[in-house]
Design a protein around this motif. Structure first.
Motif, short mmCIF file in Angstrom:
data_model
loop_
_atom_site.label_atom_id
_atom_site.label_comp_id
_atom_site.label_asym_id
_atom_site.label_seq_id
_atom_site.Cartn_x
_atom_site.Cartn_y
_atom_site.Cartn_z
N ILE A 191 28.48 -26.09 -52.25
CA ILE A 191 29.83 -26.75 -51.60
C ILE A 191 30.19 -25.56 -50.78
CG2 ILE A 191 32.13 -27.23 -52.19
CD1 ILE A 191 30.25 -29.50 -53.08
N LEU A 196 30.75 -27.17 -59.67
CA LEU A 196 31.02 -28.17 -58.56
C LEU A 196 32.39 -28.79 -58.85
CD1 LEU A 196 27.25 -29.51 -58.90
CD2 LEU A 196 28.52 -28.35 -56.99
N THR A 255 35.17 -26.11 -57.20
CA THR A 255 34.86 -25.79 -55.77
C THR A 255 34.73 -27.20 -54.93
OG1 THR A 255 32.70 -25.99 -56.11
CG2 THR A 255 33.64 -23.74 -56.13
N GLY A 256 34.65 -28.25 -55.45
CA GLY A 256 34.75 -29.63 -54.80
C GLY A 256 36.19 -29.93 -54.68
N LEU A 310 25.05 -33.53 -49.21
CA LEU A 310 26.47 -33.66 -48.68
C LEU A 310 26.53 -34.00 -47.25
CD1 LEU A 310 29.25 -30.93 -48.98
CD2 LEU A 310 28.63 -31.74 -46.73
N THR A 333 32.66 -33.89 -49.36
CA THR A 333 32.58 -32.78 -50.18
C THR A 333 32.99 -33.31 -51.90
OG1 THR A 333 33.18 -31.07 -48.57
CG2 THR A 333 33.33 -30.61 -50.86
N GLU A 334 34.04 -33.99 -51.89
CA GLU A 334 34.22 -34.82 -53.27
C GLU A 334 33.28 -35.64 -53.78
OE1 GLU A 334 38.19 -36.31 -53.11
OE2 GLU A 334 39.14 -34.32 -52.49
N THR A 380 30.18 -35.40 -53.12
CA THR A 380 29.07 -34.60 -53.34
C THR A 380 29.18 -34.12 -54.83
OG1 THR A 380 28.31 -34.03 -51.44
CG2 THR A 380 27.64 -32.49 -53.10
N ALA A 381 30.33 -33.56 -55.21
CA ALA A 381 30.84 -33.03 -56.65
C ALA A 381 30.69 -34.02 -57.44
CB ALA A 381 32.16 -32.47 -56.49
#
Length: 803
Positions: A24, A151, A154-155, A226, A239-240, A242-243
């Protein structure tokens, strides 16, 4: 339990940071700092960071072992590494330009590798060997929870807050482990239970290779997922998403990790790892076919089920199979390279795949397919750490996996075509000319995938590849000391490579050194070599020993070719007497393969062609040809100046006599545009018009006998292939402009109205063994034309041309 939790605390911190940083924070920071070219910058930055980690981990591990032997603690080294990591995160998180961010990132990775390399040795020292599986399970849970929580935070956090969270968690974990465990004042030797002794000496190599393959697929997947969401699926907040995908995989895996780890204390760990990677491979390949966010999230759960079981066992399996536990931190750091190497290679490979021309969606599908294939190959390889594969179905699966990976790798770098097939019954000897190192990586795998899958196409290779020290003398200086005792022979045999002594009387010094050490031990060089050899090499140290050859400062001497006559008696006589029995045994082993109906691929020249012509064949070919049911020729040629990827073309044709094999190979060798243009430039000489060169090349091709094999691009559009290659020669400076002139033919931008002169030497880093490609290509042209003319003069020839 308290000890396990205290040890797992720092592993949780490291895993928290690694997931947050690499998945991330780094991609997001790179995207913020440079909006264009983010994929290339990410690949470069992560590759540089992982190279630094690979260099630091074994060194810090060895330092940790030395400090521990002298009464110090590993925890002090661990905390120092965590402190350096924190400083790097502060610098990187506050940076507003790429250069400062890169410096902070590299410092953080250096500290992370130092802390991790030291920490790994704490568990085998503090946990009973009967509970290694359980301890490995706790570490697996810690890793998965660290990844998941890292994740999750930080996501959804701002970038500055993500860096602050990583610093706080790493510091907290280091302090918890520091106060939670106590190291004995004197280090105790680590002994594994007899029941857990490796089934065979090569088991660790299989475990290392399997972990490398699995982590290669894992890294390839996580590095670019991502950007898949952002560039292909065009989701609003990649990003969200991917998390979310990572969390679905990791949370479910955490529940399985602890139970599987404890179970592995009672059953075969290698088989658990093999079974665990199968759902990982299936889900990864499915990502490429289910290219929607909802579908990918579903398969993430399947991936996580296998990932948790894999992580909970592979660390304990490494301890079971490790050749020596005397220097556990150093050896575990070397084992850690199986995960670090993919972090260097996978981003570069992924960047290469995604920058191929064509649809970006298709490129991501290729990326997922490669990642899944690598993970599946890891499942196959680790199985061999448990059982001797023999001639089983598992060897077939491994051969298929290796052939697929090699074919894919060559396809990425080359435009490779192979025409012709082998029979599916009886033994077949395939005789090939030897032009480039790609020959063995391209031709046998492609023949295998097109033919009988039950057994591989066995490849005959130089004895040098099967000797300890071969990789050491060809590796970077920092890596050579760790590879000096490594012998890749067992792994090569497993994938169907068989040794042959191709230079019995002239060998690199490291090769002689290995044989001499088996006879008389680690003798002084001055006692086994004539003085003039050492004088020519510039060796001043009179007490230099054979083992010293693998030190970085003496690697140049280890590579030096030395004749048998330069070795002092009585060793010379003993070595001379051993040559014939060894070569006979190697030939008998290959003949046995042919007698059992196998296919064998051999390059009887024994070395790459330096002048372009096919060299003399070794006598080893005669008994092999007499044993095989049928002989086929593999005539291969390269086009170094084809626009784009390097061109390779191979023709597989049956050999039934009439002319000698070198002549038949030369006649069957494909002719490329570069060959014809070099011939035209050679014949014209002096300053030339490009239109005249192309016209002369067309005439030369038309004058060839009808049996000539033209490369595919020449058969499709001869003139277009010649013009494109001429442009390439001009672009690379091999044809340089002279005085202007009137050119009556428009070559569409290739230099109309200008005369050109050949500028030699023609060098290409992909052909490092060739001093000048101009005479190299011209010799091939002449040899092929002479061979074709000779065939025309033979009345009773039986030569079948396979298109």
């Amino acid at each position: 339990m308290k000890k396990h939790i205290s040890l797992a605390a720092f592993w949780f911190s490291l895993s928290f940071q690694q997931a947050a940083l690499l998945t991330i924070a780094i991609p997001a920071a790179v995207d913020r700092l440079t909006r264009s070219g983010h994929i290339v910058l990410l690949a470069q930055l992560t590759t540089l960071g992982d190279l630094l980690m690979m260099a630091a981990m074994p060194l810090v591990g060895a330092l940790s072992d030395r400090i521990r032997m002298r009464g110090g603690t590993r925890r002090s080294v661990m905390v120092a590494g965590a402190a350096a990591n924190g400083v790097g995160l502060v610098v990187g998180g506050s940076a507003h330009n790429v250069l400062l961010f890169a410096g902070g990132f590299l410092l953080a990775m250096l500290g992370l590798s130092a802390a991790g390399a030291t920490f790994q040795a704490l568990m085998p020292e503090l946990v009973s060997p009967s509970e290694w599986g359980k301890g490995s399970g706790y570490m697996g849970v810690a890793m998965l929870l660290g990844n998941a929580i890292g994740l999750a935070l930080t996501g959804f956090l701002p970038l500055w807050a993500a860096f602050a969270a990583m610093i706080a968690v790493t510091a907290g974990g280091a302090l918890y482990t520091w106060f939670g465990v106590a190291e004995p004042a004197v280090a105790r030797p680590i002994r594994r239970p007899v029941a857990r002794q490796a089934a065979k000496p090569t088991a660790f190599y299989f475990v290392f290779a399997a972990r490398f393959l699995v982590m290669f697929g894992q890294t390839l997947l996580m590095t670019y997922v991502l950007y898949d969401f952002s560039d292909v699926l065009h989701v609003a907040r990649p990003t969200e998403l991917t998390a979310e995908l990572s969390l679905l995989a990791l949370v479910g895996a955490a529940f399985a990790s602890l139970g599987v780890g404890a179970l592995s204390d009672r059953v075969n760990r290698a088989k658990i790892v093999a079974a665990a990677t199968l759902p990982m491979a299936g889900a990864t390949i499915a990502f490429g076919f289910t290219h929607t966010p909802a579908g990918m999230l579903c398969f993430a759960v399947v991936y996580g089920a296998g990932y948790g079981a894999f992580l909970s066992v592979d660390w304990a399996l490494a301890l079971d199979t490790m050749p020596s536990l005397d220097h556990v931190a150093r050896n575990l750091s070397l084992w850690g390279l199986a995960a670090a190497l993919p972090s260097v290679i996978a981003p570069a490979v992924g960047g290469l795949i995604l920058h191929q021309p064509g649809s970006l969606e298709v490129s991501y599908q290729h990326l997922y397919w490669l990642a899944g294939t690598a993970i599946f190959a890891g499942a196959v390889v680790v199985w061999f750490a448990a059982d001797d594969p023999g001639d089983s179905r598992w060897s077939t699966v491994l051969s298929l996996a290796v052939a697929a990976v090699l074919t894919f790798a060559v396809t990425l770098r080359c435009s490779a075509r192979l025409y012709g097939r082998l029979p599916k019954t009886g033994s077949v000897l395939v005789v090939s000319n030897h032009v480039h190192d790609f020959d063995g990586a391209f031709i046998p795998p492609r023949l295998y995938l097109r033919g009988r899958w039950r057994h591989p196409v066995y490849t005959v290779a130089s004895q040098r590849l099967f000797e300890a020290g071969f990789l050491a003398v060809r590796s970077p200086r920092w890596l050579s000391r760790w590879l000096r005792g490594f012998n890749a022979g067992p792994i090569l045999r497993l994938i169907g490579v068989r040794p042959i002594e191709d230079s019995p009387r002239r060998q690199p010094l490291f090769s002689w050194a290995g044989k001499i050490r088996r006879l008389v031990g680690d003798a002084r060089l001055a006692d086994v070599l004539h003085a003039e050899v050492l004088e020519d090499a510039g060796v001043a140290a009179a007490d230099l020993r054979l083992s010293d050859l693998y030190r970085p400062q003496w690697l140049y001497l280890a590579r030096k070719t030395v004749a048998l006559r330069a070795i002092a008696e009585p060793l010379r006589g003993e070595l001379r007497a051993s040559i014939a029995p060894r070569v006979t045994a190697q030939i008998d082993a290959i003949c046995d393969l042919l007698a059992r109906g196998r296919t064998v691929y051999v390059t009887p020249e024994g070395r790459l062609t330096a002048d372009g012509r096919i060299g003399p064949f070794h006598a080893v070919l005669d008994p092999l040809a007499a044993t095989a049911d049928r002989l086929f020729l593999s005539a291969v040629s390269y086009d170094p100046f084809r626009p784009g990827r390097i061109g390779i073309e191979c023709r597989i044709v049956p050999y039934t006599g009439g002319v000698d094999m070198p002549t038949a190979l030369a006649a069957a060798r494909p002719i490329h545009a570069s060959h014809a243009l070099v011939a035209a430039l050679h014949d014209q000489g002096g300053d030339v018009l490009l239109s005249d060169v192309v016209r002369s090349a067309e005439l030369a091709l038309a004058a060839l006998p009808s049996a000539a094999n033209l490369a595919t691009d020449l058969r499709r559009d001869r003139r277009r292939a010649l013009v494109r290659t001429v442009r390439r020669l001009v672009e690379r400076g091999y044809l340089q402009p002279c005085a202007p002139a009137v050119d009556e033919m428009n070559l569409e931008g290739t230099g109309s109205g200008v005369r050109y002169r050949v500028h030699t030497p023609w060098r290409d880093r992909r052909f490092a063994h060739v001093a000048d490609l101009f005479p190299w290509l011209h010799n091939q042209w002449l040899e092929t034309r002479e061979a074709l003319e000779k065939l025309d003069r033979v009345d009773d020839i039986t030569f079948v041309h396979v298109n």
